[in-house]
Write a protein that holds these residues in place. Structure first.
Motif, short mmCIF file in Angstrom:
data_model
loop_
_atom_site.label_atom_id
_atom_site.label_comp_id
_atom_site.label_asym_id
_atom_site.label_seq_id
_atom_site.Cartn_x
_atom_site.Cartn_y
_atom_site.Cartn_z
N GLY A 55 38.76 -6.28 63.44
CA GLY A 55 39.38 -5.58 64.39
C GLY A 55 38.23 -5.07 65.43
N SER A 56 37.82 -6.25 66.18
CA SER A 56 37.09 -6.13 67.29
C SER A 56 37.68 -5.80 68.45
CB SER A 56 36.17 -7.47 67.49
OG SER A 56 37.24 -8.35 67.67
N GLY A 57 38.84 -5.60 68.56
CA GLY A 57 39.35 -4.97 69.80
C GLY A 57 38.90 -5.42 71.16
N SER A 58 38.25 -4.35 72.03
CA SER A 58 37.73 -4.56 73.28
C SER A 58 36.13 -5.25 73.18
CB SER A 58 37.86 -3.36 74.07
OG SER A 58 36.94 -2.34 73.50
N MET A 75 37.31 -10.63 65.27
CA MET A 75 38.70 -10.90 64.81
C MET A 75 39.52 -9.90 65.23
SD MET A 75 39.50 -11.90 61.21
CE MET A 75 41.28 -11.74 60.23
N ASP A 76 40.68 -10.00 65.91
CA ASP A 76 41.91 -8.90 66.32
C ASP A 76 43.06 -9.60 66.39
OD1 ASP A 76 41.24 -5.88 67.28
OD2 ASP A 76 42.91 -6.75 67.86
N PRO A 79 46.20 -9.50 71.47
CA PRO A 79 45.67 -10.47 72.67
C PRO A 79 45.39 -9.55 73.85
CG PRO A 79 47.79 -11.12 71.77
CD PRO A 79 47.64 -10.04 71.15
N SER A 80 45.72 -8.47 73.85
CA SER A 80 45.47 -7.59 75.19
C SER A 80 44.01 -7.03 74.92
CB SER A 80 46.29 -6.45 75.25
OG SER A 80 47.65 -6.96 75.80
N MET A 81 43.60 -6.74 73.69
CA MET A 81 42.25 -6.08 73.54
C MET A 81 41.30 -7.27 73.38
SD MET A 81 42.37 -2.88 72.77
CE MET A 81 41.32 -2.21 71.34
N LEU A 82 41.64 -8.51 73.17
CA LEU A 82 40.70 -9.72 73.41
C LEU A 82 40.53 -9.97 74.70
CD1 LEU A 82 41.79 -11.82 70.06
CD2 LEU A 82 39.85 -10.20 70.29
N SER A 83 41.61 -9.82 75.54
CA SER A 83 41.34 -10.08 76.69
C SER A 83 40.11 -9.21 77.57
CB SER A 83 42.62 -10.12 77.54
OG SER A 83 43.30 -11.18 77.12
N VAL A 84 40.21 -7.92 77.25
CA VAL A 84 39.55 -6.92 77.65
C VAL A 84 38.19 -7.40 77.33
CG1 VAL A 84 38.75 -4.52 77.56
CG2 VAL A 84 41.17 -5.12 77.78
N ALA A 98 43.94 -13.16 65.28
CA ALA A 98 44.26 -13.40 63.73
C ALA A 98 44.51 -12.05 63.22
CB ALA A 98 43.07 -14.10 63.08
N ASP A 99 45.56 -11.90 62.44
CA ASP A 99 45.99 -10.81 61.56
C ASP A 99 45.21 -10.71 60.15
OD1 ASP A 99 47.19 -8.72 60.01
OD2 ASP A 99 49.37 -9.68 60.18
N MET A 100 44.61 -9.70 60.16
CA MET A 100 43.62 -9.46 58.99
C MET A 100 44.48 -9.48 57.70
SD MET A 100 42.22 -5.68 59.19
CE MET A 100 43.27 -4.40 59.72
#
Length: 268
Positions: A55-58, A75-76, A79-84, A98-100
């Motif tokens: 759930g690494s998010g931003s 891992m999150d 897509p929006s959070m990983l883009s940030v 990915a979905d945990m």
């Protein structure tokens, strides 16, 4: 106030607008940073480690883990959070969409340790007919156990909705091979109370079971920070805090100089 997991699935709730808050809201960043530092303290890694950030998010938690000398893989599901994270955080490790709840997709024995901030409560969210909480918990903890080195530790901060959900998460983790328990910081405060699930994936490393009590341990954050400060010299501590604040986007961080950390002589 409604819990986020009651509003929409995480990949929908954490859209571009919500993800942007993690990059601009200093209060969110400060709380996330404090919980991450606490998780790393409870993780108690034996030297630089390869960590999985679930759930690494931003990317705030991964960035802080790296500032402590670790390598973090994020891992999150959003897509929006990983883009940030890619655009604004100075994260060196890889990040995976990915979905945990579908499992941790890494080969056996990959990670020395695991951290997670405000994420695993989403495993209990039955927002789709295919999302059965118990099935998702089983899949998550089974594959998490497999992905960790024996003796590795996982520390996951989360917000349980009830005693039943809290027990469900802990029982499932233990059925999948983990040992461990729950630490509660600030148990007397509704606003500041934080739950940390601490798990160990086998091995001979001792787990401090006296820490594993629920709601009976009051944690003094100032004492923890003071302890960390004295573990390094004053200059190292100041430089460490400056680096963290720069990565959180704070503009008022003083420049480094040869006088940083020196004791000043005061004339009387």
């Amino acid at each position: 106030m409604s819990r986020p997991e009651h509003i929409a699935p995480p990949e929908i709730f954490y859209n571009d607008e919500e993800a942007g808050k993690y990059n601009t809201n200093t209060r969110i960043q400060s709380i996330q940073a404090e919980m991450t530092e606490r998780a790393i303290e409870l993780l108690d890694p034996e030297g630089p480690s390869l960590l999985l950030d679930i759930g690494s998010g931003s990317g705030i938690s991964s960035s802080i883990a790296e500032s402590f000398g670790h390598v973090a893989v994020g891992m999150d599901i959003s897509p929006s959070m990983l883009s940030v994270a890619l655009e604004s955080q100075d994260v060196e490790g890889d990040m995976l969409l990915a979905d945990m709840g579908n499992g941790v997709p890494f080969r056996a024995g990959t990670f020395d340790g695991v951290i997670s901030i405000s994420a695993i409560q989403w495993l209990l969210n039955a927002d789709k007919t295919c999302n059965v909480p118990q099935r998702r918990l089983n899949r998550f903890f089974e594959t998490l156990y497999s992905s960790m080195k024996r003796g590795g530790r996982a520390v996951m901060q989360y917000y349980p909705e009830s005693d039943r959900s809290q027990q469900m998460i802990l029982d499932t983790a233990k059925k999948c091979g983990f040992a461990g328990g729950i630490v509660v910081d600030h148990p007397e405060s509704k606003r500041q109370k934080k739950f940390y699930l601490i798990l160990q994936a086998g091995g001979m490393r001792a787990l401090n079971t006296s820490e594993m009590s629920v709601e009976d341990e009051k944690v003094d954050a100032k004492k923890r920070k003071s302890k960390r400060k004295h573990e390094m010299n004053t200059r190292e501590y100041i430089e460490h805090k400056k680096d963290l604040n720069r990565k959180r986007g704070r503009l008022s961080v003083p420049k480094d100089s040869k006088y940083s950390g020196r004791r000043r002589k005061v004339a009387f």
